[in-house]
Design a protein around this motif. Structure first.
Motif, short mmCIF file in Angstrom:
data_model
loop_
_atom_site.label_atom_id
_atom_site.label_comp_id
_atom_site.label_asym_id
_atom_site.label_seq_id
_atom_site.Cartn_x
_atom_site.Cartn_y
_atom_site.Cartn_z
N UNK A 1 -29.38 20.52 73.67
CA UNK A 1 -29.08 21.92 73.34
C UNK A 1 -30.22 22.46 72.48
N UNK A 2 -30.92 23.48 72.98
CA UNK A 2 -32.07 24.04 72.27
C UNK A 2 -31.67 25.31 71.53
N UNK A 3 -32.01 25.36 70.23
CA UNK A 3 -31.75 26.54 69.39
C UNK A 3 -33.07 27.01 68.80
N UNK A 4 -33.23 28.31 68.68
CA UNK A 4 -34.40 28.89 68.02
C UNK A 4 -33.98 29.28 66.60
N UNK A 5 -34.70 28.76 65.58
CA UNK A 5 -34.39 29.06 64.19
C UNK A 5 -35.46 29.97 63.60
N UNK A 6 -35.04 31.13 63.15
CA UNK A 6 -35.93 32.08 62.45
C UNK A 6 -37.19 32.44 63.24
N UNK A 7 -37.12 32.34 64.58
CA UNK A 7 -38.30 32.62 65.43
C UNK A 7 -39.48 31.73 65.08
N UNK A 8 -39.21 30.56 64.44
CA UNK A 8 -40.31 29.71 63.98
C UNK A 8 -40.28 28.31 64.57
N UNK A 9 -39.08 27.73 64.66
CA UNK A 9 -38.99 26.37 65.21
C UNK A 9 -37.80 26.28 66.15
#
Length: 193
Positions: free
Chosen positions: A63-71
């Motif tokens: 499951x891929x999540x984007x955190x703060x548009x950074x990682x």
């Protein structure tokens, strides 16, 4: 305290061709099925993005999540699952190994453990794999609220001594949101550099 995190579920994937395009650093989260990975991710992000199930082992894809548009944070299927036939278990194992070996943007792996459990063969195998492949990794001893403060500190200190100074060990209570900020500093600031 860090500001609220912007988090976006990107996609589920099983094979490399389905992974998101690798242009951001990635942190993988791995652990036993009942270690509280989803609860940790929710406490870490301050959201209910990861599904918490009464039945361990529900996560069967990456499951891929984007955190703060950074990682990107990647929630991996739990190991030690009681359910699933042998072919399914082998398929999950191959999926995890393929990701860990081939993902060029992987910066580190966070191993989530129930603080009440002992270090097992599975954790030892992961440790050896991380060391062999020269991957950065850390341990989160989750469910720290289930022990007294002195027992929690003793467990953390003991494991830290065993693993050495290069592997950070955090005692965390996802339920009480204790110890989460220290893990955030490592995952969001130190590792992605």
């Amino acid at each position: 305290m860090m500001r609220a995190m912007k988090i976006l579920f990107m996609k589920s994937a099983k094979v490399p061709k389905d992974y998101p395009f690798p242009y951001k650093p990635e942190i993988a989260v791995v652990g036993r099925s009942n270690a509280g990975k989803s609860s940790f991710i929710n406490a870490f992000t301050g959201s209910k993005i990861a599904k918490v199930s009464a039945t361990p082992g529900k996560t069967r894809l990456l499951q891929f999540f984007d955190l703060n548009d950074k990682i990107y944070m990647v929630d991996m299927p739990g190991y030690g699952f009681a359910k699933g036939n042998r072919d399914e278990v082998e398929s999950w194992k191959l999926m995890i190994e393929t990701y860990l070996e081939e993902r060029e943007t992987l910066k580190g792996v966070l191993l989530i453990m129930d603080i009440r459990r002992e270090w097992s063969d599975e954790e030892e195998m992961l440790k050896q794999w991380f060391e062999h492949h020269d991957k950065k990794w850390a341990v989160v001893l989750n469910k720290a609220d289930k022990l007294s403060r002195s027992a929690m500190l003793q467990k953390q200190k003991s494991l830290q001594k065993e693993l050495g100074p290069n592997v950070p060990v955090f005692a965390v209570s996802s339920m009480k949101k204790q110890g989460v900020e220290e893990a955030k500093n490592l995952l969001l600031i130190e590792w992605p550099r």
